[in-house]
Write an enzyme that holds these catalytic residues in place. Structure first.
Site, PDB file in Angstrom:
ATOM      1  N   LYS A  19      38.581  -5.386  -2.273  1.00 18.14           N
ATOM      2  CA  LYS A  19      39.502  -5.901  -1.288  1.00 18.14           C
ATOM      3  C   LYS A  19      40.824  -5.268  -1.558  1.00 18.14           C
ATOM      4  O   LYS A  19      41.294  -5.404  -2.783  1.00 18.14           O
ATOM      5  CB  LYS A  19      39.388  -7.588  -1.380  1.00 18.14           C
ATOM      6  N   SER A  45      39.348 -14.216   4.765  1.00 19.09           N
ATOM      7  CA  SER A  45      40.338 -13.003   4.827  1.00 19.09           C
ATOM      8  C   SER A  45      39.381 -11.691   4.060  1.00 19.09           C
ATOM      9  O   SER A  45      40.001 -10.533   4.432  1.00 19.09           O
ATOM     10  CB  SER A  45      41.446 -13.219   4.174  1.00 19.09           C
ATOM     11  N   SER A  48      37.826 -17.712   1.608  1.00 20.51           N
ATOM     12  CA  SER A  48      37.713 -16.277   2.010  1.00 20.51           C
ATOM     13  C   SER A  48      36.835 -15.310   1.533  1.00 20.51           C
ATOM     14  O   SER A  48      36.722 -14.116   1.982  1.00 20.51           O
ATOM     15  CB  SER A  48      39.257 -15.600   1.848  1.00 20.51           C
TER      16      SER A  48
END
Lengths: 96, 513
Positions: free
Chosen positions: B79, B154, B178
């Site tokens: 990420k 997210s 997330s």
């Protein structure tokens, strides 16, 4: 305790944000709704309850006060939008 | 053989036996990215060249009999929120579009030391704020199971790339769900460790008392493998726990004897999708068939968890994001334009005879802050900063921030009590499957409510995992969540493995149109 537009303008200044007219209007509506939702916390009985800032309560982690290598100046300044040899350049703060 | 269909564990076995090279494995994933990521858009950046260089190096090391690390030669997607000095770290924000970190996050260092082949950076909600990855300033990631739907957020890109078979392993972060929520929506395994189990050094901070880095993978064995590589004390992170890391892989397949599963009746209330409820209840039956005892428990303050989270997280975010001021790094507004604007504003006020307004026009420095931040932050980030600033401001601090911290302790106490009577708590991960893209365009509160089942683990600092437990009648993945007491990741993984090994659930990779 619904937020007014004036409240939102004040918070925007504190947050160092600048919202357009449109954004201010939309933000006010949205914040009123969200704050309205979180207001339910007032229902909870919390007398004598210690606030819990961290889930895992560690005592201050200290380390010996020794000089160690740190980020070289050039590296630290590498992403600066405006820089001199020594530091970051910003608009004049005093005598503005 | 399509090696991208193999689990990381199976690939690692072939790599160790010399039956597969890391270069071939990496190439296979890069090829699949080239075909499939057009539609899914999980990756912000693919690092093909450096990945192949590293793969080549690891193949040579292996051939020479050198140690290659626990992940030796396996591609891992990360990420775009962990600092990696070999490229840019953008956090999917315009604010950090050109940010080139001067150091590596500890997790990145550990991944490299473990021989991971870092294949690319995945898309996310900007600064990790969001539950749909639609708040990315760069691109929309689509759910591989239905391209009209969100992969969750997210860590949407990290979940989507594993689901799409474009990476065997990925690293996400979880502040309010997330990792787990996108794992649930994408039909993969996602684990949030105990707070402090994995170092946050080099993790761009959203909410410092809630953020944790964790693995996403297609099965529990792979999640265990990746967690093992990244967990551990870090002197550079003062919130990092000193406790030794046990083996997460050694006993993974050993069922938990005398397992007591805690189930919370409140979790099955109105608003829970019928297919999700049915799948989760079936999972409870699987545990019973394995000899587990089911204990009904209460978490009396659970209904306040989302409200508690949406005070604490924005408060911490407003403080953490104050550093983005256009001065040290990140986007800076055009100063010439700004100076001209300020002059024009002062003149207009003076011309109207309004000395007070003229005096109130921002100074240049303040305008630099305000303009830079407003130009470069997206609406969700602004919203949370505003919310946090409000809740921390004079007159409101006690009613909001302090109050939320008190309720946080009560939430934690509920769990401490519950774990006195059970070993793992079982629940749905989300109230429904993946939402259509655009669902929350004008409904931020609606998006916040997605976090219903996930935020409590962050507030209480507990480890939790989401694993697939079925499909809805519409063919969308459903996630089962297990939560454990602090530092019980091994128990969590074994408990998850028990279900995975016995459920009979076989989720084949979705066809990407």
């Amino acid at each position: 305790m619904a937020l007014s537009r004036a409240d939102v303008e004040k918070v925007a200044l504190l947050s160092r944000l600048r919202l357009s007219e449109e954004e201010l209007a939309e933000m006010t509506d949205q914040l009123v709704e969200i704050v309205g939702y979180v207001d339910q916390l007032a229902e909870v009985e919390t007398d004598g309850v210690e606030p819990m800032a961290h889930a895992v309560e560690l005592e201050n982690r200290l380390k010996p006060d020794e000089v160690r290598p740190s980020l070289p100046r050039g590296e630290a300044l590498r992403n600066a939008p405006a820089r001199s040899e020594q530091g970051y350049l910003v608009p004049a703060v005093l005598g503005d | 053989m399509d090696v991208t269909q193999l689990t990381a564990t199976a690939s690692l076995d072939l790599l160790d036996k010399g039956e597969l090279s890391s270069v071939d494995l990496t190439k296979a994933y890069l090829d699949r990215i080239a075909t499939v990521d057009q539609q899914v858009a999980a990756f912000l950046r693919v690092d093909a060249e450096s990945a192949l260089e590293n793969a080549t190096r690891i193949d040579a090391a292996r051939a020479a009999g050198e140690s290659v690390g626990s992940l030796g030669g396996l591609p891992v997607a990360v990420k775009d929120i962990l600092c990696d000095q070999t490229g840019k770290t953008t956090c999917a924000s315009k604010m950090l579009e050109e940010f080139h970190p001067p150091y590596d996050a500890t997790v990145i260092k550990k991944l490299r030391q473990a021989g991971a082949v870092l294949i690319g950076r995945t898309n996310m909600d900007e600064f990790a704020m969001g539950g749909s990855t639609e708040n990315s300033a760069y691109q929309t990631t689509r759910n591989p199971w239905d391209l009209e739907r969100s992969p969750g957020g997210s860590s949407g890109g990290a979940a989507a790339c594993v689901a799409a078979g474009t990476a065997p392993l990925s690293i996400g972060t979880d502040t309010g769900g997330s990792i787990r929520q996108p794992a649930s929506w994408c039909g993969v395994v996602g684990l949030k460790p105990t707070y402090g189990r994995v170092s946050r050094f080099g993790l761009v901070a959203f909410a410092s008392s809630l953020d944790q880095v964790g693995p996403l993978a297609s099965c529990t064995a792979d999640a265990a493998l990746l967690l093992q590589a990244i967990a551990g004390h870090d002197p550079a992170d003062s919130t990092s726990l000193p406790e030794e890391v046990p083996s997460y892989t050694a006993n993974l397949n050993q069922p938990l004897e005398g397992l007591r599963i805690g189930v919370i009746p409140q979790h099955f209330a109105e608003g829970l999708d019928a297919d999700v409820e049915s799948a989760v209840r079936k999972a409870i039956e699987v545990y019973k068939s394995l000899g587990a005892k089911v204990v009904e428990l209460e978490l009396p303050h659970a209904k306040y968890a989302v409200a508690t989270y949406y005070v604490i997280a924005p408060c911490e975010a407003s403080s953490n994001l104050a550093r983005y001021d256009g001065v040290h790094y990140g986007y800076r507004a055009n100063q010439a334009q700004m100076a001209a604007d300020l002059q024009a504003e002062r003149k207009a006020a003076l011309d109207a005879g309004d000395q007070a307004s003229a005096d109130n026009v921002d100074t240049a420095l303040v305008r630099l802050y305000r303009q830079s931040r407003s130009d470069a932050f997206g609406p969700e980030v602004k919203r949370r900063i505003m919310l946090g600033t409000y809740a921390l401001s004079a007159g409101y601090y006690d009613a909001y921030y302090k109050k939320a911290l008190q309720v946080r302790r009560l939430i934690r106490q509920d769990y401490d009590q519950a774990f006195g009577q059970c070993d793992l708590i079982l629940s749905p991960t989300t109230a429904g499957p993946a939402s259509k893209l655009g669902s929350f365009d004008h409904d931020p509160l609606g998006m916040y409510l997605l976090d219903l089942y996930t935020v409590s683990a962050n507030l209480a600092g507990l480890p939790a995992i989401s694993l697939p437990c079925g499909l809805t009648s519409g063919g969308l993945p459903i996630g089962l969540q297990l939560t454990a007491p602090p530092l019980e990741e091994a128990r969590l993984l074994r408990g998850a493995r028990m279900y995975e090994a016995s459920s009979g659930l076989e989720l084949s990779r979705p066809e990407i149109a």
